[in-house]
Design a protein around this motif. Sequence first.
Motif, PDB file in Angstrom:
ATOM      1  N   PRO A 106      -7.555  10.679  20.455  1.00  0.00           N
ATOM      2  CA  PRO A 106      -6.894  11.684  19.489  1.00  0.00           C
ATOM      3  C   PRO A 106      -7.460  11.027  18.123  1.00  0.00           C
ATOM      4  O   PRO A 106      -7.852   9.785  18.056  1.00  0.00           O
ATOM      5  CB  PRO A 106      -5.608  10.880  20.087  1.00  0.00           C
ATOM      6  CG  PRO A 106      -5.681  10.658  21.227  1.00  0.00           C
ATOM      7  CD  PRO A 106      -7.346  10.217  21.597  1.00  0.00           C
ATOM      8  N   LEU A 107      -7.257  11.808  17.079  1.00  0.00           N
ATOM      9  CA  LEU A 107      -7.558  11.580  15.635  1.00  0.00           C
ATOM     10  C   LEU A 107      -6.428  11.623  14.786  1.00  0.00           C
ATOM     11  O   LEU A 107      -5.716  12.847  15.000  1.00  0.00           O
ATOM     12  CB  LEU A 107      -8.657  12.238  15.151  1.00  0.00           C
ATOM     13  CG  LEU A 107     -10.120  12.063  16.011  1.00  0.00           C
ATOM     14  CD1 LEU A 107     -11.045  13.243  15.201  1.00  0.00           C
ATOM     15  CD2 LEU A 107     -10.654  10.713  15.405  1.00  0.00           C
ATOM     16  N   THR A 108      -6.003  10.779  13.853  1.00  0.00           N
ATOM     17  CA  THR A 108      -5.071  11.002  12.670  1.00  0.00           C
ATOM     18  C   THR A 108      -5.914  10.753  11.501  1.00  0.00           C
ATOM     19  O   THR A 108      -6.668   9.795  11.415  1.00  0.00           O
ATOM     20  CB  THR A 108      -3.882  10.009  12.849  1.00  0.00           C
ATOM     21  OG1 THR A 108      -3.328  10.305  14.088  1.00  0.00           O
ATOM     22  CG2 THR A 108      -2.975  10.290  11.714  1.00  0.00           C
ATOM     23  N   LEU A 109      -5.754  11.707  10.420  1.00  0.00           N
ATOM     24  CA  LEU A 109      -6.361  11.575   9.246  1.00  0.00           C
ATOM     25  C   LEU A 109      -5.207  11.487   8.002  1.00  0.00           C
ATOM     26  O   LEU A 109      -4.456  12.450   8.122  1.00  0.00           O
ATOM     27  CB  LEU A 109      -7.159  12.713   8.771  1.00  0.00           C
ATOM     28  CG  LEU A 109      -8.686  12.385   9.646  1.00  0.00           C
ATOM     29  CD1 LEU A 109      -8.625  12.683  10.840  1.00  0.00           C
ATOM     30  CD2 LEU A 109      -9.644  13.755   8.640  1.00  0.00           C
ATOM     31  N   THR A 110      -5.380  10.698   7.315  1.00  0.00           N
ATOM     32  CA  THR A 110      -4.348  10.583   6.013  1.00  0.00           C
ATOM     33  C   THR A 110      -5.168  10.602   4.659  1.00  0.00           C
ATOM     34  O   THR A 110      -5.899   9.953   4.506  1.00  0.00           O
ATOM     35  CB  THR A 110      -3.565   9.165   6.178  1.00  0.00           C
ATOM     36  OG1 THR A 110      -2.973   9.042   7.536  1.00  0.00           O
ATOM     37  CG2 THR A 110      -2.411   9.094   5.134  1.00  0.00           C
ATOM     38  N   ARG A 111      -4.672  11.543   3.889  1.00  0.00           N
ATOM     39  CA  ARG A 111      -5.380  11.531   2.624  1.00  0.00           C
ATOM     40  C   ARG A 111      -5.420  10.475   1.632  1.00  0.00           C
ATOM     41  O   ARG A 111      -4.199   9.756   1.862  1.00  0.00           O
ATOM     42  CB  ARG A 111      -4.734  13.085   1.935  1.00  0.00           C
ATOM     43  CG  ARG A 111      -5.739  13.300   0.653  1.00  0.00           C
ATOM     44  CD  ARG A 111      -5.084  14.542  -0.105  1.00  0.00           C
ATOM     45  NE  ARG A 111      -4.858  15.597   0.558  1.00  0.00           N
ATOM     46  CZ  ARG A 111      -5.868  16.773   0.592  1.00  0.00           C
ATOM     47  NH1 ARG A 111      -6.897  16.457   0.005  1.00  0.00           N
ATOM     48  NH2 ARG A 111      -5.867  17.588   1.418  1.00  0.00           N
ATOM     49  N   MET A 112      -6.459  10.187   1.315  1.00  0.00           N
ATOM     50  CA  MET A 112      -6.426   8.881   0.320  1.00  0.00           C
ATOM     51  C   MET A 112      -6.174   9.342  -1.121  1.00  0.00           C
ATOM     52  O   MET A 112      -6.580  10.374  -1.359  1.00  0.00           O
ATOM     53  CB  MET A 112      -7.890   8.420   0.294  1.00  0.00           C
ATOM     54  CG  MET A 112      -8.299   7.529   1.897  1.00  0.00           C
ATOM     55  SD  MET A 112      -9.866   7.220   1.999  1.00  0.00           S
ATOM     56  CE  MET A 112     -10.077   5.931   0.842  1.00  0.00           C
ATOM     57  N   GLN A 113      -5.142   8.661  -1.650  1.00  0.00           N
ATOM     58  CA  GLN A 113      -4.892   9.038  -3.250  1.00  0.00           C
ATOM     59  C   GLN A 113      -6.139   8.558  -3.982  1.00  0.00           C
ATOM     60  O   GLN A 113      -6.721   7.582  -3.834  1.00  0.00           O
ATOM     61  CB  GLN A 113      -3.612   8.086  -3.643  1.00  0.00           C
ATOM     62  CG  GLN A 113      -2.568   8.454  -2.600  1.00  0.00           C
ATOM     63  CD  GLN A 113      -2.125   9.908  -2.608  1.00  0.00           C
ATOM     64  OE1 GLN A 113      -1.948  10.472  -3.714  1.00  0.00           O
ATOM     65  NE2 GLN A 113      -1.610  10.467  -1.615  1.00  0.00           N
ATOM     66  N   GLU A 114      -6.459   9.629  -4.894  1.00  0.00           N
ATOM     67  CA  GLU A 114      -7.493   9.349  -6.038  1.00  0.00           C
ATOM     68  C   GLU A 114      -7.041   8.407  -6.827  1.00  0.00           C
ATOM     69  O   GLU A 114      -5.808   8.458  -7.310  1.00  0.00           O
ATOM     70  CB  GLU A 114      -7.640  10.564  -6.590  1.00  0.00           C
ATOM     71  CG  GLU A 114      -8.290  11.649  -5.607  1.00  0.00           C
ATOM     72  CD  GLU A 114      -8.604  13.085  -6.462  1.00  0.00           C
ATOM     73  OE1 GLU A 114      -8.964  12.616  -7.755  1.00  0.00           O
ATOM     74  OE2 GLU A 114      -8.676  14.087  -5.815  1.00  0.00           O
ATOM     75  N   THR A 115      -7.842   7.588  -7.168  1.00  0.00           N
ATOM     76  CA  THR A 115      -7.541   6.370  -8.418  1.00  0.00           C
ATOM     77  C   THR A 115      -8.216   6.921  -9.680  1.00  0.00           C
ATOM     78  O   THR A 115      -9.155   7.759  -9.730  1.00  0.00           O
ATOM     79  CB  THR A 115      -8.648   5.009  -7.982  1.00  0.00           C
ATOM     80  OG1 THR A 115      -9.750   5.403  -8.034  1.00  0.00           O
ATOM     81  CG2 THR A 115      -7.791   4.456  -6.747  1.00  0.00           C
ATOM     82  N   ARG A 116      -7.586   6.900 -10.818  1.00  0.00           N
ATOM     83  CA  ARG A 116      -7.623   7.322 -11.891  1.00  0.00           C
ATOM     84  C   ARG A 116      -8.056   6.473 -12.860  1.00  0.00           C
ATOM     85  O   ARG A 116      -7.826   5.231 -12.903  1.00  0.00           O
ATOM     86  CB  ARG A 116      -6.468   7.963 -12.439  1.00  0.00           C
ATOM     87  CG  ARG A 116      -6.197   9.372 -11.676  1.00  0.00           C
ATOM     88  CD  ARG A 116      -5.006  10.032 -12.237  1.00  0.00           C
ATOM     89  NE  ARG A 116      -4.617  11.007 -11.341  1.00  0.00           N
ATOM     90  CZ  ARG A 116      -4.303  12.225 -11.768  1.00  0.00           C
ATOM     91  NH1 ARG A 116      -3.879  12.563 -12.833  1.00  0.00           N
ATOM     92  NH2 ARG A 116      -3.865  13.289 -10.696  1.00  0.00           N
TER      93      ARG A 116
END
Length: 130
Positions: A120-130
């Motif tokens: 099983p895999l879980t992916l969480t979007r990483m927030q872009e750093t500005r």
Amino acid sequence: MKARYICFFTVLLFFIITASGQDGTAKKHNPAGSWKFEAPSAPPGYNSGTITVSLAEKKYSLTVLPQGSSYKITGEGVKVENDQLTCSVYVEGEYVRVTLKAEDKNKMTGTASYSGGLIPLTLTRMQETR
């Protein structure tokens, strides 16, 4: 009797309009970006890391970077259809089939299938750093 037909056709028309309206307003999932992945039951060294999905010239590509490693694994045959992403990655002499489904715009879940079974895999979007 005539009132029953009018009522029936009115209800039928309502359902047709409602169903067709939903198809036109549904947003397509865009998996492009950086994702943190977790795979607790994966072999050591492949339990977590980052996956980067890119879109160039209407074609998706995918790169996996296991945590604590500088070795990048490139996805092959990357396909995105509706809210599902599929590809294969070649890891330690074996092809691993990855299937992911969007839960929402910031989360995907799925499996990695190889000769040892399903992971099983879980992916969480990483927030872009500005």
